[in-house]
Design an enzyme around this catalytic site. Structure first.
Site, PDB file in Angstrom:
ATOM      1  N   CYS A 112     -11.119  19.252   3.182  1.00  0.00           N
ATOM      2  CA  CYS A 112      -9.792  18.671   3.420  1.00  0.00           C
ATOM      3  C   CYS A 112      -9.247  18.194   2.082  1.00  0.00           C
ATOM      4  O   CYS A 112      -9.707  18.645   1.026  1.00  0.00           O
ATOM      5  CB  CYS A 112      -9.852  17.556   4.463  1.00  0.00           C
ATOM      6  N   ASN A 162     -11.486  14.281   1.347  1.00  0.00           N
ATOM      7  CA  ASN A 162     -12.912  14.265   1.720  1.00  0.00           C
ATOM      8  C   ASN A 162     -13.374  12.865   2.154  1.00  0.00           C
ATOM      9  O   ASN A 162     -14.510  12.476   1.918  1.00  0.00           O
ATOM     10  CB  ASN A 162     -13.807  14.806   0.593  1.00  0.00           C
ATOM     11  N   CYS A 179     -11.735  11.648   5.382  1.00  0.00           N
ATOM     12  CA  CYS A 179     -11.406  11.589   6.816  1.00  0.00           C
ATOM     13  C   CYS A 179     -11.815  12.860   7.558  1.00  0.00           C
ATOM     14  O   CYS A 179     -12.813  12.883   8.283  1.00  0.00           O
ATOM     15  CB  CYS A 179      -9.915  11.329   7.031  1.00  0.00           C
ATOM     16  N   ARG A 180     -11.029  13.917   7.399  1.00  0.00           N
ATOM     17  CA  ARG A 180     -11.191  15.076   8.281  1.00  0.00           C
ATOM     18  C   ARG A 180     -12.449  15.895   8.006  1.00  0.00           C
ATOM     19  O   ARG A 180     -13.190  16.226   8.944  1.00  0.00           O
ATOM     20  CB  ARG A 180      -9.947  15.977   8.181  1.00  0.00           C
ATOM     21  N   SER A 181     -12.698  16.262   6.729  1.00  0.00           N
ATOM     22  CA  SER A 181     -13.873  17.108   6.485  1.00  0.00           C
ATOM     23  C   SER A 181     -15.199  16.358   6.654  1.00  0.00           C
ATOM     24  O   SER A 181     -16.162  16.960   7.134  1.00  0.00           O
ATOM     25  CB  SER A 181     -13.789  17.831   5.140  1.00  0.00           C
ATOM     26  N   ASP A 226      -3.595  15.038   9.023  1.00  0.00           N
ATOM     27  CA  ASP A 226      -4.187  13.985   8.198  1.00  0.00           C
ATOM     28  C   ASP A 226      -3.982  12.636   8.897  1.00  0.00           C
ATOM     29  O   ASP A 226      -2.843  12.220   9.114  1.00  0.00           O
ATOM     30  CB  ASP A 226      -3.484  13.988   6.836  1.00  0.00           C
TER      31      ASP A 226
END
Ligand code: 4NP
Length: 158
Positions: free
Chosen positions: A8, A11, A13-15, A127
């Site tokens: 993401c 690095n 939150c999402r990934s 995001d």
């Protein structure tokens, strides 16, 4: 050993969430030793940081741990990993551009994470950084869907 990298922007939150969800599934299915899993950001602002505490809290409520420390994606990742999964279109464009610069050694397959989602028709993981609680829950809903189908595809015999 199949090597999968989730990517993401930050690095944090999402990934890291994708990494944690996928690791959790591997553990449930007894497949942990068949995969190497990591995450990275296209940006470097948060290098060394643990996952965002709101993302961690939302994951923990589902029994999922997020072990990630943020790092920035590198050219070597495109030869080290088999599969690079991007969270949104900006990540995809940035990663494809880096892979072109990495040249012939960039053998990894690059795909949008939500190309594996079945229950949701969205094509990007939004995001959640500047939003509220619900955004983090939605990220996990999307990632749980995509991770199940990703693993089904990568381990059809398991
Ligand atoms: P992520 O979210 O890409 O899901 O880790 C973000 C977190 C922080 C920033 C951007 C995205 N930031 O610019 O600080």
């Amino acid at each position: 050993m199949m090597k999968v990298l989730f990517v993401c922007l930050g690095n944090i939150c999402r990934s890291p969430a994708a990494e944690g969800v996928f690791l959790h599934l591997l553990k449930e299915r007894g497949l942990s030793n068949q995969f190497l899993v990591d995450s990275a950001g296209t940006g470097g602002w948060h290098v060394g940081n643990p996952a965002d505490r709101r993302m961690q809290a939302a994951a923990n409520r589902r029994g999922i741990q997020l072990p990630s420390r943020a790092r920035q994606i590198s050219f070597d990742d495109f030869s080290e990993f088999d599969l690079v999964l991007t969270m949104d279109n900006a990540n995809l464009t940035a990663v494809q551009s880096l892979a072109r610069k990495a040249g012939a050694r960039a053998t990894a397959m690059i795909q949008p994470m939500l190309s594996y989602a079945h229950r949701f028709s969205e094509t990007e993981v939004p995001d959640p950084y500047y939003g509220g609680e619900a955004g983090f829950e939605h990220v996990l809903d999307l990632l749980e869907d995509a991770c199940v189908n990703l693993l089904d595809e990568l381990s059809p015999q398991a």
